[in-house]
Design a protein around this motif. Structure first.
Motif, mmCIF file in Angstrom:
data_model
loop_
_atom_site.group_PDB
_atom_site.id
_atom_site.type_symbol
_atom_site.label_atom_id
_atom_site.label_comp_id
_atom_site.label_asym_id
_atom_site.label_seq_id
_atom_site.Cartn_x
_atom_site.Cartn_y
_atom_site.Cartn_z
ATOM 1 N N ALA A 47 0.841 -1.205 0.000
ATOM 2 C CA ALA A 47 0.000 0.000 0.000
ATOM 3 C C ALA A 47 0.873 1.251 0.000
ATOM 4 C CB ALA A 47 -0.909 -0.002 1.225
ATOM 5 N N HIS A 48 1.942 1.218 0.787
ATOM 6 C CA HIS A 48 2.833 2.388 0.860
ATOM 7 C C HIS A 48 3.455 2.672 -0.505
ATOM 8 C CE1 HIS A 48 5.603 5.232 2.779
ATOM 9 N NE2 HIS A 48 6.482 4.788 1.895
ATOM 10 N N HIS A 49 4.015 1.612 -1.091
ATOM 11 C CA HIS A 49 4.654 1.809 -2.389
ATOM 12 C C HIS A 49 3.643 2.206 -3.443
ATOM 13 C CE1 HIS A 49 8.000 -0.643 -0.574
ATOM 14 N NE2 HIS A 49 8.580 0.472 -0.964
ATOM 15 N N GLY A 50 2.507 1.513 -3.425
ATOM 16 C CA GLY A 50 1.467 1.781 -4.418
ATOM 17 C C GLY A 50 0.995 3.225 -4.344
ATOM 18 N N ARG A 51 0.694 3.675 -3.131
ATOM 19 C CA ARG A 51 0.147 5.029 -3.003
ATOM 20 C C ARG A 51 1.213 6.084 -3.266
ATOM 21 N NH1 ARG A 51 -3.146 4.067 2.555
ATOM 22 N NH2 ARG A 51 -3.988 2.047 1.962
ATOM 23 N N THR A 52 2.466 5.781 -2.896
ATOM 24 C CA THR A 52 3.548 6.732 -3.181
ATOM 25 C C THR A 52 3.713 6.868 -4.696
ATOM 26 O OG1 THR A 52 4.631 6.023 -1.163
ATOM 27 C CG2 THR A 52 5.971 7.274 -2.701
ATOM 28 N N GLU A 53 3.647 5.727 -5.374
ATOM 29 C CA GLU A 53 3.752 5.760 -6.846
ATOM 30 C C GLU A 53 2.566 6.484 -7.463
ATOM 31 O OE1 GLU A 53 4.311 1.853 -8.440
ATOM 32 O OE2 GLU A 53 6.237 1.603 -7.416
ATOM 33 N N GLY A 99 -11.052 6.665 3.952
ATOM 34 C CA GLY A 99 -10.515 6.766 2.595
ATOM 35 C C GLY A 99 -9.023 7.052 2.622
ATOM 36 N N GLN A 100 -8.349 6.562 1.586
ATOM 37 C CA GLN A 100 -6.890 6.761 1.552
ATOM 38 C C GLN A 100 -6.457 7.691 0.432
ATOM 39 O OE1 GLN A 100 -7.836 3.379 0.543
ATOM 40 N NE2 GLN A 100 -7.897 2.313 2.505
ATOM 41 N N SER A 101 -7.418 8.159 -0.385
ATOM 42 C CA SER A 101 -7.048 9.073 -1.466
ATOM 43 C C SER A 101 -8.162 10.110 -1.628
ATOM 44 C CB SER A 101 -6.876 8.292 -2.768
ATOM 45 O OG SER A 101 -8.093 7.707 -3.146
ATOM 46 N N MET A 102 -7.827 11.196 -2.260
ATOM 47 C CA MET A 102 -8.822 12.247 -2.392
ATOM 48 C C MET A 102 -8.613 13.007 -3.694
ATOM 49 S SD MET A 102 -9.582 15.287 0.263
ATOM 50 C CE MET A 102 -10.088 14.276 1.607
ATOM 51 N N PHE A 103 -9.713 13.303 -4.355
ATOM 52 C CA PHE A 103 -9.662 14.107 -5.575
ATOM 53 C C PHE A 103 -9.839 15.577 -5.185
ATOM 54 C CE2 PHE A 103 -11.941 16.014 -9.304
ATOM 55 C CZ PHE A 103 -10.833 16.035 -10.138
ATOM 56 N N LEU A 104 -8.854 16.393 -5.563
ATOM 57 C CA LEU A 104 -8.867 17.817 -5.195
ATOM 58 C C LEU A 104 -9.242 18.643 -6.416
ATOM 59 C CD1 LEU A 104 -5.447 17.938 -3.265
ATOM 60 C CD2 LEU A 104 -7.697 17.325 -2.370
ATOM 61 N N GLU A 105 -10.165 19.569 -6.222
ATOM 62 C CA GLU A 105 -10.560 20.446 -7.326
ATOM 63 C C GLU A 105 -11.086 21.749 -6.727
ATOM 64 O OE1 GLU A 105 -14.092 19.156 -9.415
ATOM 65 O OE2 GLU A 105 -14.712 17.957 -7.698
ATOM 66 N N GLY A 106 -11.362 22.696 -7.605
ATOM 67 C CA GLY A 106 -11.849 23.979 -7.136
ATOM 68 C C GLY A 106 -13.271 23.884 -6.619
ATOM 69 N N HIS A 107 -13.595 24.712 -5.667
ATOM 70 C CA HIS A 107 -14.945 24.912 -5.107
ATOM 71 C C HIS A 107 -15.513 23.712 -4.367
ATOM 72 C CE1 HIS A 107 -14.253 27.547 -8.423
ATOM 73 N NE2 HIS A 107 -14.897 26.845 -9.337
ATOM 74 N N ARG A 108 -14.743 22.644 -4.216
ATOM 75 C CA ARG A 108 -15.313 21.465 -3.566
ATOM 76 C C ARG A 108 -14.286 20.811 -2.635
ATOM 77 N NH1 ARG A 108 -19.665 18.906 -5.958
ATOM 78 N NH2 ARG A 108 -18.956 16.927 -5.150
ATOM 79 N N GLN A 109 -14.793 20.255 -1.556
ATOM 80 C CA GLN A 109 -13.948 19.370 -0.736
ATOM 81 C C GLN A 109 -14.543 17.973 -0.883
ATOM 82 O OE1 GLN A 109 -13.898 20.777 3.307
ATOM 83 N NE2 GLN A 109 -12.218 22.207 2.947
ATOM 84 N N ASN A 110 -13.878 17.156 -1.661
ATOM 85 C CA ASN A 110 -14.421 15.825 -1.905
ATOM 86 C C ASN A 110 -14.141 14.892 -0.738
ATOM 87 O OD1 ASN A 110 -15.560 16.208 -4.540
ATOM 88 N ND2 ASN A 110 -13.455 16.485 -5.257
ATOM 89 N N THR A 111 -14.901 13.810 -0.699
ATOM 90 C CA THR A 111 -14.718 12.805 0.357
ATOM 91 C C THR A 111 -13.522 11.920 0.005
ATOM 92 O OG1 THR A 111 -17.113 12.763 0.477
ATOM 93 C CG2 THR A 111 -15.957 11.031 1.661
ATOM 94 N N ALA A 112 -12.828 11.490 1.061
ATOM 95 C CA ALA A 112 -11.712 10.567 0.820
ATOM 96 C C ALA A 112 -12.264 9.258 0.266
ATOM 97 C CB ALA A 112 -10.958 10.320 2.113
ATOM 98 N N MET A 113 -11.515 8.690 -0.674
ATOM 99 C CA MET A 113 -12.000 7.465 -1.349
ATOM 100 C C MET A 113 -11.136 6.270 -0.962
ATOM 101 S SD MET A 113 -12.506 9.040 -5.138
ATOM 102 C CE MET A 113 -10.856 9.655 -5.198
ATOM 103 N N PHE A 114 -11.669 5.103 -1.220
ATOM 104 C CA PHE A 114 -10.920 3.873 -0.952
ATOM 105 C C PHE A 114 -10.224 3.422 -2.221
ATOM 106 C CE2 PHE A 114 -14.148 4.147 2.191
ATOM 107 C CZ PHE A 114 -13.507 3.757 3.351
#
Lengths: 479, 239
Positions: A47-53, A99-114
């Motif tokens: 998971a560490h390597h995968g997410r770092t990549e 969630g371990q990842s998150m999509f960042l964009e303008g005007h929104r705070q998205n929920t962390a995803m799995f």
């Protein structure tokens, strides 16, 4: 006195080595621990390597975008990933339930995803059995299996009288039996210590790693004291085993469940849908800045014109639409952060209520302490959410700044006239470097140690209480 | 100085009076036997000398010291052989002896252990076998060896001949006499009237916690009231 103590402790170890039941239990535990540790370490390492990549890939993708209108990049967005810390190989904590990842964009705070569905599918759900869980739940069972007869066996087999008749006091016998069980517990902590050493090799803080070993040591000593106390106060091994099994069920399964239910009842957290609906109503009032002529931005326009002493937006040295985007993003973020902080405060409150049940169950205490020290607790997840928001806000505002300072207003409002006009609004891809590299790290060691203080205090309180009662029982020990 | 004294000793267990005004005194080198039926209070007397039970009235003294004031000194002075030869089944004879003796602060090498085990006639080939394979008599021999090896001035022996065959009982009786002649003071508890008459200098008859007779050997042996002895055992059995 020390001679008698070590003699009795050594005799107990010899009995366990010669007992098929104790030896079998030790063997089963060793197999369970080894397999679980290997699986957990591999999973978290992957998971560490995968997410770092994935993080590096997401950054490279963002930076490799061609020349574009800066607001398109605001909506193109970016991903951040929460790489698990090195000590997560022992205790992944909330990693699998947040969630371990998150999509960042303008005007929104998205929920962390799995992001790790694949791994769960491969393991058929058994990934939940972690090294920490084996130590928290199964090691006490092993200690109960080998230790429930520590003193009551001597009583049942009539060896207590000859033992005490040799001049050994009740207190010495009690202490020696405690040393025997504690010694076995410490030996069983060796795999944990080895894993901590490996984690240090992978960048874990030595002090936090030592803290993990320390808190599990205290936890196991609590169980040793509890087992010995029961063994010294009952008249039969079966009764001791029954009482200890009930205590295990209560502290390991029932109290943690009650803790969670109590926390939910004491501090209700509104559902995500309800929170989002409430927030959206507020956000609509603020506006997302796409319509610069909206009434909400009239004052901003007037202020800017006055500041630069001009009468037309085209004469401003900055792009008014970019300025509006900056202002709107700042206002939206304030609302979103307020809601996010309120929600996190409620969640943290729930976690505190649940953790307070550590006064009733050492399992709850050690679990909370272990997660805090490993950097895998809820507070760490909140830290990830806050850091992700900082990244989101910075890169969105960085792009808005490019929008305001580098893209002329006249080009911007006329960008749909023809292809050439649209081309003029495309900013150089060099500007995408406003994105900061993201590498999530858990809180500093001192902060983690501080968060583990209360669980550690709970365990030491348990230990002190059981030692005091045990000393009383030892003084009154009769054959 | 008397080695063991019980003075008007009364003891309760689970709110039941098990000893009532029992008095006895043993000088160095004497062998006394406590005779009585089950529940007469024989083992209770031994446990009180060891400080495991506290008298409700009266007192017990070991080597002149009140046990209640220094139970550690009493236990150091006494080698106790409990009823049923309670030793560890997962250990062999040597390991059992070494374990208990080291707890008592007595370091012994194998040669010394063998001498003691020879004295109780435990077969050499059995000594390295775990005691779970031993017969009751063999376990009893190891327990007796341990009592000897303690080299304590006082021996309290609870049913020491239980499980022994007649030849081994004879050997044991000789051993006890040898130990007494060497200066050890011995208080033994037994059901075995015949054995007690042969080995003890004095026999105390306990019935329902009360001392109902004391007979000296050999001068008073003929005066033993066998009717009383039988009555004590029989009455209790009937009760």
């Amino acid at each position: 006195m020390m001679g008698q103590l070590t003699t009795i402790a050594r005799a107990e170890w010899r009995l366990w080595l010669r007992s098929r039941l104790a030896f079998g239990a030790l063997l089963i535990f060793a197999l369970l621990l080894t397999s679980t540790s290997v699986v957990t370490a591999l999973r978290m390492s992957e998971a560490h390597h995968g997410r770092t990549e994935q993080q590096a890939g997401a950054e490279a993708t963002f930076l490799s975008q061609p020349d574009r209108h800066p607001h398109r990049m605001v909506h193109y967005g970016h991903y951040v990933f929460r790489a698990p810390p090195p000590l997560s190989m022992l205790d992944p904590g909330v990693d699998s339930v947040t969630g371990q990842s998150m999509f960042l964009e303008g005007h929104r705070q998205n929920t962390a995803m799995f992001a790790d569905v694949r791994a769960s599918a491969e393991l058929g759900g058994f990934e939940d059995l972690t090294t920490a869980l084996v130590y928290q739940l199964f090691l006490p069972l092993l200690l109960i299996a080998i230790g429930h007869g520590l003193i009551v066996r001597e009583r049942e087999e009539n060896t207590l009288v000859p033992l005490l008749a040799q001049g050994v006091t009740g207190m010495q016998l009690y202490a020696a039996k405690w040393v025997a069980l504690a010694g076995a517990s410490l030996a069983l902590l060796l795999p944990l210590a080895v894993m901590c050493a490996v984690a240090i090799g992978r960048g874990a803080a030595p002090l936090a790693s030592a803290g993990v070993v320390g808190i599990y040591t205290a936890y196991l000593l609590v169980w040793c004291s509890l087992i010995l106390l029961v063994s010294s106060t009952v008249r039969s091994r079966s009764l001791a085993l029954g009482i200890l099994t009930l205590l295990w069920l209560g502290t390991a399964l029932i109290v943690p469940r009650i803790a969670v239910e109590s926390a939910s009842s004491a501090i209700p957290v509104p559902g995500k849908l309800q929170t989002d609906l409430n927030m959206q109503a507020e956000l609509r009032e603020v506006g997302d800045g796409h319509d610069a002529s909206a009434p909400g931005f009239q004052q901003l326009q007037a202020n800017l014109l006055a500041q630069y002493d001009v009468t037309r937006l085209e004469d401003l040295p900055v792009n008014f639409r970019g300025v509006v985007s900056q202002a709107a993003e700042a206002d939206l973020t304030e609302v979103m952060n307020r809601h996010a902080e309120e929600r996190m405060a409620l969640e943290a409150g729930q976690a505190r209520v649940a953790a307070s049940f550590g006064w009733l169950s050492p399992v709850v205490a050690v679990a909370a302490g272990s997660r805090a020290l490993s950097g895998t607790d809820l507070a760490t997840h909140h830290r990830f959410l806050r850091e992700a928001e900082v990244v989101r806000f910075d890169f969105v505002q960085g792009l808005n700044r490019v929008h305001a300072e580098q893209l002329p207003y006249s080009d911007d409002i006329n960008r749909n006239i023809d292809a050439e006009a649209a081309k003029r609004t495309r900013m150089s891809a060099e500007n995408w470097k406003v994105l900061d590299a993201f590498s999530f790290r858990p809180a500093a060691t001192s902060e983690r140690l501080s968060r583990a203080n209360t669980p550690a205090a709970m365990l030491f309180a348990w230990l002190a209480m059981l030692t005091a009662i045990g000393a009383l029982a030892a003084r009154r020990m009769q054959p | 100085m008397p080695m063991l004294i019980a003075k008007e000793l009364s003891v309760e267990r689970s709110s039941q009076q098990v000893l009532k005004d029992v008095s006895l005194q043993l000088e160095q080198g004497e062998i006394h036997a406590l005779l009585g039926g089950n529940g007469a209070g024989k083992s209770t007397t031994l446990l009180t000398f060891l400080g495991f039970l506290t008298p409700v009235s009266g007192s017990v003294h070991v080597q002149g010291r009140d046990v209640s004031e220094d139970v550690g000194a009493a236990r150091r002075a006494i080698a106790y052989l409990p009823e049923g030869a309670t030793l560890y089944a997962h250990l062999n004879a040597y390991e059992n002896l070494r374990y208990f003796l080291s707890l008592a602060g007595t370091d012994t090498d194998r040669q010394v252990l063998d001498v003691a085990l020879d004295r109780v006639a435990l077969q050499a080939e059995a000594r390295e076998m775990r005691m779970q394979t031993y017969s009751k008599g063999m376990r009893q021999k190891v327990a007796i060896a341990m009592a000897i090896l303690r080299e304590a001035p006082i021996l309290l022996l609870d049913e020491p001949t239980s499980g022994l065959d007649p030849a081994a009982i004879d050997d044991f009786n000789r051993l006890v006499r040898d130990l007494a002649e060497g200066g050890r003071t011995i208080l033994l508890v037994t059901h075995d009237v015949y054995g007690a008459c042969h080995v003890a200098d004095r026999i105390h008859l306990l019935h329902r916690g009360e001392l109902v007779g004391t007979f000296d050997r050999p001068s008073d042996m003929d005066r033993i009231d066998t009717e009383a002895v039988h009555a004590a055992f029989a009455t209790h059995a009937a009760a």
